[in-house]
Design a protein around this motif. Structure first.
Motif, mmCIF file in Angstrom:
data_model
loop_
_atom_site.group_PDB
_atom_site.id
_atom_site.type_symbol
_atom_site.label_atom_id
_atom_site.label_comp_id
_atom_site.label_asym_id
_atom_site.label_seq_id
_atom_site.Cartn_x
_atom_site.Cartn_y
_atom_site.Cartn_z
ATOM 1 N N ASP A 26 0.845 -1.197 0.000
ATOM 2 C CA ASP A 26 0.000 0.000 0.000
ATOM 3 C C ASP A 26 0.877 1.243 0.000
ATOM 4 O O ASP A 26 1.926 1.267 0.658
ATOM 5 C CB ASP A 26 -0.899 0.027 1.242
ATOM 6 N N PRO A 27 0.464 2.298 -0.697
ATOM 7 C CA PRO A 27 1.273 3.530 -0.706
ATOM 8 C C PRO A 27 1.169 4.264 0.623
ATOM 9 O O PRO A 27 0.076 4.564 1.101
ATOM 10 C CB PRO A 27 0.638 4.339 -1.841
ATOM 11 N N VAL A 28 2.318 4.539 1.227
ATOM 12 C CA VAL A 28 2.389 5.271 2.495
ATOM 13 C C VAL A 28 3.557 6.249 2.428
ATOM 14 O O VAL A 28 4.435 6.140 1.568
ATOM 15 C CB VAL A 28 2.572 4.333 3.709
ATOM 16 N N TRP A 29 3.572 7.191 3.343
ATOM 17 C CA TRP A 29 4.679 8.139 3.430
ATOM 18 C C TRP A 29 5.972 7.372 3.717
ATOM 19 O O TRP A 29 5.976 6.445 4.537
ATOM 20 C CB TRP A 29 4.408 9.152 4.533
ATOM 21 N N PRO A 30 7.084 7.726 3.041
ATOM 22 C CA PRO A 30 8.354 7.027 3.298
ATOM 23 C C PRO A 30 8.702 7.021 4.787
ATOM 24 O O PRO A 30 8.618 8.032 5.474
ATOM 25 C CB PRO A 30 9.362 7.866 2.502
ATOM 26 N N GLY A 31 9.077 5.848 5.286
ATOM 27 C CA GLY A 31 9.375 5.702 6.706
ATOM 28 C C GLY A 31 8.248 5.032 7.466
ATOM 29 O O GLY A 31 8.474 4.476 8.549
ATOM 30 N N ARG A 32 7.043 5.097 6.909
ATOM 31 C CA ARG A 32 5.921 4.368 7.501
ATOM 32 C C ARG A 32 5.791 3.013 6.810
ATOM 33 O O ARG A 32 6.157 2.868 5.647
ATOM 34 C CB ARG A 32 4.615 5.144 7.341
ATOM 35 N N SER A 33 5.268 2.052 7.530
ATOM 36 C CA SER A 33 5.047 0.731 6.946
ATOM 37 C C SER A 33 3.564 0.544 6.669
ATOM 38 O O SER A 33 2.727 1.094 7.393
ATOM 39 C CB SER A 33 5.546 -0.365 7.896
ATOM 40 N N PRO A 34 3.227 -0.214 5.634
ATOM 41 C CA PRO A 34 1.816 -0.489 5.348
ATOM 42 C C PRO A 34 1.169 -1.291 6.477
ATOM 43 O O PRO A 34 1.854 -1.848 7.338
ATOM 44 C CB PRO A 34 1.875 -1.313 4.056
ATOM 45 N N ALA A 35 -0.143 -1.347 6.453
ATOM 46 C CA ALA A 35 -0.889 -2.103 7.460
ATOM 47 C C ALA A 35 -0.479 -3.572 7.438
ATOM 48 O O ALA A 35 -0.248 -4.157 6.375
ATOM 49 C CB ALA A 35 -2.381 -1.966 7.206
ATOM 50 N N MET A 36 -0.387 -4.158 8.624
ATOM 51 C CA MET A 36 -0.066 -5.588 8.759
ATOM 52 C C MET A 36 -1.263 -6.279 9.394
ATOM 53 O O MET A 36 -1.639 -5.969 10.529
ATOM 54 C CB MET A 36 1.177 -5.768 9.627
ATOM 55 N N ARG A 37 -1.865 -7.197 8.659
ATOM 56 C CA ARG A 37 -3.060 -7.895 9.131
ATOM 57 C C ARG A 37 -2.738 -9.369 9.314
ATOM 58 O O ARG A 37 -2.033 -9.972 8.495
ATOM 59 C CB ARG A 37 -4.206 -7.742 8.123
ATOM 60 N N LEU A 38 -3.212 -9.952 10.395
ATOM 61 C CA LEU A 38 -3.016 -11.392 10.596
ATOM 62 C C LEU A 38 -4.304 -12.013 11.130
ATOM 63 O O LEU A 38 -5.080 -11.372 11.838
ATOM 64 C CB LEU A 38 -1.847 -11.668 11.548
ATOM 65 N N MET A 39 -4.511 -13.256 10.759
ATOM 66 C CA MET A 39 -5.666 -14.006 11.235
ATOM 67 C C MET A 39 -5.380 -14.513 12.647
ATOM 68 O O MET A 39 -4.347 -15.135 12.890
ATOM 69 C CB MET A 39 -5.972 -15.184 10.313
ATOM 70 N N THR A 40 -6.269 -14.225 13.570
ATOM 71 C CA THR A 40 -6.120 -14.743 14.927
ATOM 72 C C THR A 40 -6.856 -16.065 15.104
ATOM 73 O O THR A 40 -6.570 -16.821 16.036
ATOM 74 C CB THR A 40 -6.640 -13.730 15.957
ATOM 75 N N GLN A 41 -7.811 -16.350 14.219
ATOM 76 C CA GLN A 41 -8.438 -17.667 14.159
ATOM 77 C C GLN A 41 -9.194 -17.792 12.849
ATOM 78 O O GLN A 41 -9.658 -16.810 12.276
ATOM 79 C CB GLN A 41 -9.369 -17.906 15.347
ATOM 80 N N ASP A 42 -9.261 -19.040 12.363
ATOM 81 C CA ASP A 42 -9.972 -19.343 11.130
ATOM 82 C C ASP A 42 -10.336 -20.824 11.143
ATOM 83 O O ASP A 42 -10.219 -21.489 12.174
ATOM 84 C CB ASP A 42 -9.127 -18.968 9.895
ATOM 85 N N LYS A 43 -10.780 -21.356 10.037
ATOM 86 C CA LYS A 43 -11.231 -22.753 9.989
ATOM 87 C C LYS A 43 -10.136 -23.718 10.429
ATOM 88 O O LYS A 43 -10.412 -24.751 11.070
ATOM 89 C CB LYS A 43 -11.711 -23.093 8.578
ATOM 90 N N SER A 44 -8.878 -23.389 10.124
ATOM 91 C CA SER A 44 -7.786 -24.303 10.464
ATOM 92 C C SER A 44 -7.651 -24.511 11.972
ATOM 93 O O SER A 44 -7.192 -25.560 12.422
ATOM 94 C CB SER A 44 -6.466 -23.789 9.888
ATOM 95 N N TYR A 45 -8.049 -23.499 12.748
ATOM 96 C CA TYR A 45 -7.985 -23.627 14.204
ATOM 97 C C TYR A 45 -8.968 -24.689 14.710
ATOM 98 O O TYR A 45 -8.691 -25.388 15.685
ATOM 99 C CB TYR A 45 -8.289 -22.277 14.863
ATOM 100 N N TYR A 46 -10.111 -24.792 14.034
ATOM 101 C CA TYR A 46 -11.084 -25.815 14.421
ATOM 102 C C TYR A 46 -10.637 -27.196 13.947
ATOM 103 O O TYR A 46 -10.797 -28.198 14.654
ATOM 104 C CB TYR A 46 -12.461 -25.466 13.844
ATOM 105 N N VAL A 47 -10.069 -27.246 12.733
ATOM 106 C CA VAL A 47 -9.601 -28.518 12.191
ATOM 107 C C VAL A 47 -8.479 -29.096 13.047
ATOM 108 O O VAL A 47 -8.414 -30.308 13.292
ATOM 109 C CB VAL A 47 -9.121 -28.330 10.736
ATOM 110 N N TYR A 98 -16.253 -19.237 13.772
ATOM 111 C CA TYR A 98 -16.033 -17.913 13.163
ATOM 112 C C TYR A 98 -14.550 -17.623 13.004
ATOM 113 O O TYR A 98 -13.699 -18.237 13.658
ATOM 114 C CB TYR A 98 -16.704 -16.814 13.988
ATOM 115 N N ALA A 99 -14.268 -16.730 12.106
ATOM 116 C CA ALA A 99 -12.898 -16.265 11.869
ATOM 117 C C ALA A 99 -12.725 -14.878 12.489
ATOM 118 O O ALA A 99 -13.692 -14.129 12.640
ATOM 119 C CB ALA A 99 -12.613 -16.211 10.366
ATOM 120 N N ASP A 100 -11.495 -14.545 12.832
ATOM 121 C CA ASP A 100 -11.192 -13.246 13.421
ATOM 122 C C ASP A 100 -9.795 -12.829 12.974
ATOM 123 O O ASP A 100 -8.951 -13.684 12.656
ATOM 124 C CB ASP A 100 -11.249 -13.334 14.955
ATOM 125 N N ASP A 101 -9.558 -11.522 12.936
ATOM 126 C CA ASP A 101 -8.236 -11.061 12.550
ATOM 127 C C ASP A 101 -7.865 -9.783 13.294
ATOM 128 O O ASP A 101 -8.689 -9.166 13.970
ATOM 129 C CB ASP A 101 -8.119 -10.858 11.030
#
Length: 281
Positions: free
Chosen positions: A25-46, A59-62
């Motif tokens: 994603d375009p951001v001002w130099p020195g800033r990092s783009p958003a970092m998203r991670l899944m905290t739970q999804d179908k694999s957690y149930y499996v 349910y899934a959550d991030d």
């Protein structure tokens, strides 16, 4: 009310930049783009890490970590300053540990609503995107409006399309940031600032990261309009807008004025906050 009277078609267009693009994603130099991670999804149930809720619901959550100015956003009026004074004369030390004064929260509480007007600088110059460091002066803005058959009115929310951020997605991040980072856009002049003052422009929105050409060519000063418009006049800055769909729509139907409405997320003490402005034509 002028914005509401500009609604002719019921066409809705959002201006928020998509977050989490595969190429970054375009951001001002020195800033990092958003970092998203899944905290739970179908694999957690499996895998047995989670069990179904009563009745079988899963349910899934991030989670996301990002700069509050790491995508389409509004600057707080105290975001930048000079001479140790932020907007309205408050001491810059009131920013220590959080914006006690001039945070983005009052803008978020009130929202920004009114007649928006698009000035499509890129199309007016016959290009898909303006070049690095290419400037727009007040006569350019007025000429663009004339070519589009519209006039900027007092209290209009000014939206300027340069096409510049499309270069990020077309050319990739490495080429976008190579060399000196000097965006195209508005060029500081006393004439331009006086016009903003006389027209009482409440908000400026662009498809660049800083809403102005990064360095003033004549003086070498960085971001002088952040000082002159935001710090001195209290003009709210809405940056990193995606104006491609709006630009195409206006070119097709010839309607360059509309209802603009935006409310950044209600973060207290913050220097800025994400927003997804909505335009209704």
């Amino acid at each position: 009310m002028r914005g509401i009277r500009s609604v002719k078609q019921g066409k809705v267009i959002t201006l928020g930049m998509a977050i989490g693009n595969k190429g970054g994603d375009p951001v001002w130099p020195g800033r990092s783009p958003a970092m998203r991670l899944m905290t739970q999804d179908k694999s957690y149930y499996v895998s047995g890490k989670l069990t179904q809720m009563a009745g079988g619901l899963e349910y899934a959550d991030d989670f996301v970590a990002m700069y509050l100015q790491g995508s389409t956003q509004y600057d707080a009026l105290g975001h930048t300053w000079y001479d140790d004074k932020i907007w309205n004369g408050y001491d810059a030390m009131t920013t220590a540990g959080g914006m006690e004064k001039d945070s983005v929260y009052p803008i978020a509480e009130r929202g920004v609503v009114g007649r928006g007007i698009l000035l499509d600088a890129a199309r007016a110059r016959g290009v898909d995107a303006m070049d690095k460091g290419e400037v727009l002066n007040l006569p350019d803005l007025l000429d663009i409006a004339k070519k589009q058959g519209v006039s900027v009115e007092k209290h209009d929310i000014l939206i300027i399309r340069t096409g510049f951020l499309s270069r990020f997605f077309r050319d990739g991040a490495a080429k976008f940031y190579e060399g000196a980072f000097v965006e195209p856009g508005l060029n500081y002049s006393k004439e331009l600032v006086n016009w903003f003052y006389e027209m009482e422009i409440p908000a400026l929105c662009t498809d660049t990261i800083a809403n102005e050409t990064t360095v003033h060519k004549e003086t070498g000063i960085a971001l002088p309009l952040h000082a002159a418009l935001m710090r001195n006049l209290g003009v709210a800055l809405n940056e990193i807008c995606d104006l491609e769909e709006l630009g195409q729509s206006c070119a097709e139907d010839g309607q360059y004025t509309f209802l603009y409405t935006a409310a950044p997320i209600k973060f207290k003490y913050a220097t800025g906050a994400p927003v997804n402005p909505v335009v209704i034509k």
